[in-house]
Motif scaffolding. Structure first.
Motif, mmCIF file in Angstrom:
data_model
loop_
_atom_site.group_PDB
_atom_site.id
_atom_site.type_symbol
_atom_site.label_atom_id
_atom_site.label_comp_id
_atom_site.label_asym_id
_atom_site.label_seq_id
_atom_site.Cartn_x
_atom_site.Cartn_y
_atom_site.Cartn_z
ATOM 1 N N LYS A 180 0.840 -1.169 -0.382
ATOM 2 C CA LYS A 180 -0.017 0.400 -0.076
ATOM 3 C C LYS A 180 0.768 1.406 -0.114
ATOM 4 O O LYS A 180 0.572 2.069 -0.254
ATOM 5 C CB LYS A 180 -0.892 0.219 1.365
ATOM 6 N N MET A 181 2.074 0.688 0.713
ATOM 7 C CA MET A 181 2.668 2.162 0.719
ATOM 8 C C MET A 181 3.669 2.584 -0.103
ATOM 9 O O MET A 181 4.180 3.909 -1.164
ATOM 10 C CB MET A 181 3.428 2.001 2.631
ATOM 11 N N VAL A 182 4.308 1.563 -1.229
ATOM 12 C CA VAL A 182 6.015 1.915 -1.624
ATOM 13 C C VAL A 182 5.577 1.687 -3.147
ATOM 14 O O VAL A 182 4.531 0.308 -3.986
ATOM 15 C CB VAL A 182 6.759 0.601 -1.159
ATOM 16 N N LYS A 183 5.380 2.361 -4.472
ATOM 17 C CA LYS A 183 5.057 2.069 -5.795
ATOM 18 C C LYS A 183 6.366 2.319 -6.106
ATOM 19 O O LYS A 183 7.116 2.970 -6.192
ATOM 20 C CB LYS A 183 3.934 2.758 -6.030
ATOM 21 N N LEU A 184 6.806 1.030 -6.745
ATOM 22 C CA LEU A 184 8.344 1.230 -7.656
ATOM 23 C C LEU A 184 7.976 1.592 -8.922
ATOM 24 O O LEU A 184 7.169 1.339 -9.641
ATOM 25 C CB LEU A 184 9.400 0.225 -7.319
ATOM 26 N N LYS A 185 9.000 2.100 -8.912
ATOM 27 C CA LYS A 185 9.199 2.552 -10.600
ATOM 28 C C LYS A 185 10.323 2.159 -11.332
ATOM 29 O O LYS A 185 11.807 1.166 -10.644
ATOM 30 C CB LYS A 185 9.159 3.698 -11.121
ATOM 31 N N ARG A 186 10.840 1.990 -12.574
ATOM 32 C CA ARG A 186 11.692 1.398 -13.244
ATOM 33 C C ARG A 186 12.920 2.559 -12.900
ATOM 34 O O ARG A 186 13.312 3.572 -12.626
ATOM 35 C CB ARG A 186 12.324 2.104 -14.741
ATOM 36 N N GLY A 187 14.105 1.660 -12.123
ATOM 37 C CA GLY A 187 15.553 2.201 -11.564
ATOM 38 C C GLY A 187 15.917 2.205 -10.090
ATOM 39 O O GLY A 187 16.551 2.847 -10.097
#
Length: 263
Positions: free
Chosen positions: A141-148
């Motif tokens: 719910k807290m962490v959205k990861l993106k490329r890199g």
């Protein structure tokens, strides 16, 4: 009549055998000390007065980990700091703990780390007497990861008597599997020497490790463990943060770090 005064130079007495023995012993001792120091110092440790700690200069990619306990951070000042022609390149930020706790400063730190150009990663502080599924839901719910971005980290450093050793390992494996399936990147386990031997070794060997070890000059005692990060100090200073912080180093080159990141 003038009396001639003759002078004679006293002859040096030869060094007795016991003296030679002492001299040779000292030379051997000094030589052995130099050899032993160089053997220990294969990671090129050097004290950096600006940080108040020594750093393993064999490695070039240094970073810190933070949480709300580090207080307000001046991210531009932190990013601009230079030490021994090096600067911080990554930061891991605490996101969650257990099944419901969310670090109140995570979102700000997460955004700021990206804005100043640091490699950033998020970690979850694992509570072993609580079920792994709701703990991962809290993190998701807290962490959205993106490329890199760096892979998610499971901070596993406290024990429990609620479950057996085998159950603890199984629960940790569940959290890691859920994270890998969701984010599409293999998560990293943060742990210490004792937990590595007790839970990780022989059970979770496929996962990369982040080892907290302040006791030695090397990581030789971890055999063939897949160690990517080394937390070697918890008492360093950095511009932009009041008080001390944890210092870490990545045990590889920039290309290795990029390869580790989310694709």
């Amino acid at each position: 009549m003038t009396r001639r005064v003759t002078s004679s130079t006293p002859q040096k007495r030869p060094l007795p055998p016991v003296g030679w023995a002492i001299l040779v012993g000292l030379l051997v001792l000094i030589g052995g000390g130099v050899w032993y120091y160089n053997r220990l110092n294969i990671n090129q440790w050097r004290h950096v007065s600006k940080l108040g700690i020594r750093l393993p200069m064999k490695f070039q990619i240094h970073g810190i980990d933070i949480s709300k306990h580090n207080g307000r951070i001046d991210w531009n000042n932190l990013r601009a700091m230079r030490f021994e022609d090096i600067r911080l390149q990554f930061v891991y930020v605490k996101a969650t703990e257990g099944t419901s706790l969310m670090d109140k400063d995570f979102k700000t730190s997460w955004q700021k780390a990206d804005e100043v150009g640091l490699y950033r990663g998020a970690y979850h502080f694992y509570i072993p007497w609580k079920a792994p599924e709701p703990q991962f839901e809290n993190f998701k719910k807290m962490v959205k990861l993106k490329r890199g971005d760096l892979p998610p980290v499971l901070d596993f450093e406290i024990g429990t008597n609620v479950y057996t050793r085998e159950q603890v390992v199984a629960n940790v494996a569940t959290w890691l599997r859920l994270a890998e399936n969701y984010y599409g990147v293999r998560p990293i386990i943060y742990t210490n020497a004792d937990f590595y031997r007790r839970y990780i070794k022989g059970n979770l060997d496929k996962y990369p490790l982040w080892i907290a070890d302040y006791s030695g000059w090397t990581l030789d005692r971890y055999d063939d463990a897949r160690i990517h990060f080394w937390q070697h100090s918890k008492s360093g200073y950095v511009n932009g943060i009041r008080g001390t912080v944890d210092y870490n180093v990545f045990l590889g080159e920039v290309e290795d770090l990029k390869q580790l990141c989310v694709k």
